[in-house]
Design an enzyme around this catalytic site. Sequence first.
Site, PDB file in Angstrom:
ATOM      1  N   ARG A   1       0.855  -1.185   0.000  1.00  0.00           N
ATOM      2  CA  ARG A   1       0.000   0.000   0.000  1.00  0.00           C
ATOM      3  C   ARG A   1       0.892   1.236   0.000  1.00  0.00           C
ATOM      4  O   ARG A   1       1.890   1.291   0.704  1.00  0.00           O
ATOM      5  CB  ARG A   1      -0.900   0.024   1.247  1.00  0.00           C
ATOM      6  CG  ARG A   1      -1.969  -1.059   1.266  1.00  0.00           C
ATOM      7  CD  ARG A   1      -3.053  -0.794   0.222  1.00  0.00           C
ATOM      8  NE  ARG A   1      -4.140  -1.746   0.314  1.00  0.00           N
ATOM      9  CZ  ARG A   1      -4.200  -2.875  -0.391  1.00  0.00           C
ATOM     10  NH1 ARG A   1      -3.204  -3.192  -1.220  1.00  0.00           N
ATOM     11  NH2 ARG A   1      -5.240  -3.677  -0.283  1.00  0.00           N
ATOM     12  N   GLU A  52      -3.497   7.588  -6.046  1.00  0.00           N
ATOM     13  CA  GLU A  52      -3.446   6.842  -7.308  1.00  0.00           C
ATOM     14  C   GLU A  52      -4.549   7.318  -8.256  1.00  0.00           C
ATOM     15  O   GLU A  52      -5.715   7.356  -7.871  1.00  0.00           O
ATOM     16  CB  GLU A  52      -3.586   5.343  -7.038  1.00  0.00           C
ATOM     17  CG  GLU A  52      -2.403   4.768  -6.284  1.00  0.00           C
ATOM     18  CD  GLU A  52      -2.450   3.248  -6.129  1.00  0.00           C
ATOM     19  OE1 GLU A  52      -3.459   2.639  -6.563  1.00  0.00           O
ATOM     20  OE2 GLU A  52      -1.495   2.682  -5.591  1.00  0.00           O
ATOM     21  N   HIS A 102       0.126   0.028 -10.267  1.00  0.00           N
ATOM     22  CA  HIS A 102      -0.643  -0.899  -9.419  1.00  0.00           C
ATOM     23  C   HIS A 102      -0.999  -2.174 -10.189  1.00  0.00           C
ATOM     24  O   HIS A 102      -2.168  -2.538 -10.355  1.00  0.00           O
ATOM     25  CB  HIS A 102      -1.904  -0.222  -8.898  1.00  0.00           C
ATOM     26  CG  HIS A 102      -2.371  -0.813  -7.591  1.00  0.00           C
ATOM     27  ND1 HIS A 102      -2.955  -0.068  -6.593  1.00  0.00           N
ATOM     28  CD2 HIS A 102      -2.346  -2.087  -7.117  1.00  0.00           C
ATOM     29  CE1 HIS A 102      -3.274  -0.848  -5.569  1.00  0.00           C
ATOM     30  NE2 HIS A 102      -2.908  -2.078  -5.870  1.00  0.00           N
ATOM     31  N   LEU A 103       0.047  -2.885 -10.617  1.00  0.00           N
ATOM     32  CA  LEU A 103      -0.128  -4.088 -11.431  1.00  0.00           C
ATOM     33  C   LEU A 103       0.013  -5.379 -10.628  1.00  0.00           C
ATOM     34  O   LEU A 103       0.047  -6.461 -11.206  1.00  0.00           O
ATOM     35  CB  LEU A 103       0.918  -4.101 -12.563  1.00  0.00           C
ATOM     36  CG  LEU A 103       0.848  -2.972 -13.585  1.00  0.00           C
ATOM     37  CD1 LEU A 103       1.962  -3.137 -14.617  1.00  0.00           C
ATOM     38  CD2 LEU A 103      -0.508  -2.936 -14.263  1.00  0.00           C
TER      39      LEU A 103
END
Length: 600
Positions: free
Chosen positions: A288, A317, A336-337
């Site tokens: 996170r 994000e 964020h993959l």
Amino acid sequence: MATSAASCAASLRQPSLKLSLSSKHSLSPLFSVSFNHKRAPPRLVIIASAAADGISSKPTVLIAEKLGQAGLDLLNEFANVDCAYNLSPEELCTKISLCDALIVRSGTKVNRDVFESSAGRLKVVGRAGVGIDNVDLAAATEFGCLVVNAPTANTVAAAEHGIALLAAMARNVAQADASVKAGKWQRNKYVGVSLVGKTLAVLGFGKVGSEVARRAKGLGMHVIAHDPYAPADRARAIGVDLVSFDEAIATADFISLHMPLTPATSKVLNDETFGKMKKGVRIINVARGGVIDEEALVRALDSGRVAQAALDVFTEEPPPADSKLVQHERVTVTPHLGASTMEAQEGVAIEIAEAVVGALKGELAATAVNAPMVPAEVLTELKPFVELAEKLGRLAVQLVAGGSGVKTVKVSYASSRAPDDLDTRLLRAMITKGLIEPISDVFVNLVNADYTAKQRGLRLTEERILLDGSPESPLEFIQVQIANVESKFASAISESGEIKVEGRVKDGVPHLTKVGSFEVDVSLEGSIILCRQVDQPGMIGTVGSILGSENVNVSFMSVGRVAPRKHAVMAIGVDEQPRKETLKKIGDVPAIEEFVFLKL
């Protein structure tokens, strides 16, 4: 069919029913339980599913965002599936009154309006993923709707992405790729570092962290980990050493973050912790964004304290286009993959479909993130003890020294009531909640408490202490003991060697009444400072003056001692968290031998 089901539900609402917490009583899988909160007093409502009384109509599942085909196939075997993507909030509220279940990802807001519009028909909301920020849990619980998520299917994908970032960062893959595509050939500029023989610190040794550790071991790295709940036997089986947080960050060449974002972990990597790290350390974050102070990371990169960082997640994000961190030459970034593999997406679809189907069948899902409704009269009686139970758990776990690992917890209930007249499941769940939630992103409740504890290697046992007297009050006191651990506050260790805290309810307010072998009496409101001191005149005034001069309000103060002029433990309730400098002043008082600040 819908009319018949509605009539059946209406007829079942007529009787007034009471439900005990006792595990001796259970409802048929054909029924769900909820409260009607729109009338006073609250009452329990039993709603029949469409399969009751021979009605063969299938439940309806609304899928508001794309779901993998494997999940759709599972749902189609059991329910009527309505795939309706990109619904406006108004369209969702219109459709929801015809649906028994709703499945969303992160883009659909399931707020109070949705639950009100469902008119009680919506039985379960499934979140295809881990986070449930887009679901109003309070409203879901109020309307008797179970919320489930899919927390395990992304594990391998997230771990693989962490390793991919680790290797790409070490060998400057992203920067070299951009350089070559820009027409340059800068071999000397992008000399990397080897992974073999380097020390990787895994902060957060849960599902993803342990899988990262396995893969890093295969690359020839020495792996250490910090996680208060990591079972030592599981770590040993992988070949990982469990260490304290400070040891982990001070000795690592690479640090990989896998802890949840909680108040305890927010900005856990900051100017102070970066300063304790080995010069040239490299950071990977697929957990996170908020666990890193991003401005502090930029400063650490500029100073050379941190050589490189590889980040998949950010505080905001998507991050701003002009973010100094994203644009930094020695930072590798991805959008964020962590869960973005075809296999993971299918796995999430299957996991959430199974959870939703199970919930529609009346089963209590292990991945539930909100509690089932409990009868009002039971909640009214247990409410102060529920609060006491959670706060004792929070106190006890904060007394554990980092790296020790919490494995065995014993809870004792002292009561004058017969064992059959006191169901402790809710209390046990709240103690588990207090022990686990401060360092976890799991929502612990009556549904998933035992499952969550088991998954984290936490063995919680209960015992009853039968007292003489009136059974008017359900409990006299609750005692929590953690065995086989070291303590930040040595005085919390009892004669038998466990961390021990004990509490009672006084005038409806939870109180801490024992720490280790010392009797105290302090209200469990705000936060607490515990001090062990030489028992001598003026100590209360000295500590009180320090707090007063720093504008910290003291709500309660209690001193327990073994004998006059010997050792004593002072428990101080404070309304706000003192500054580090204030706590240091307390620790510098000559007569104070140890102290600890505990946040409630």
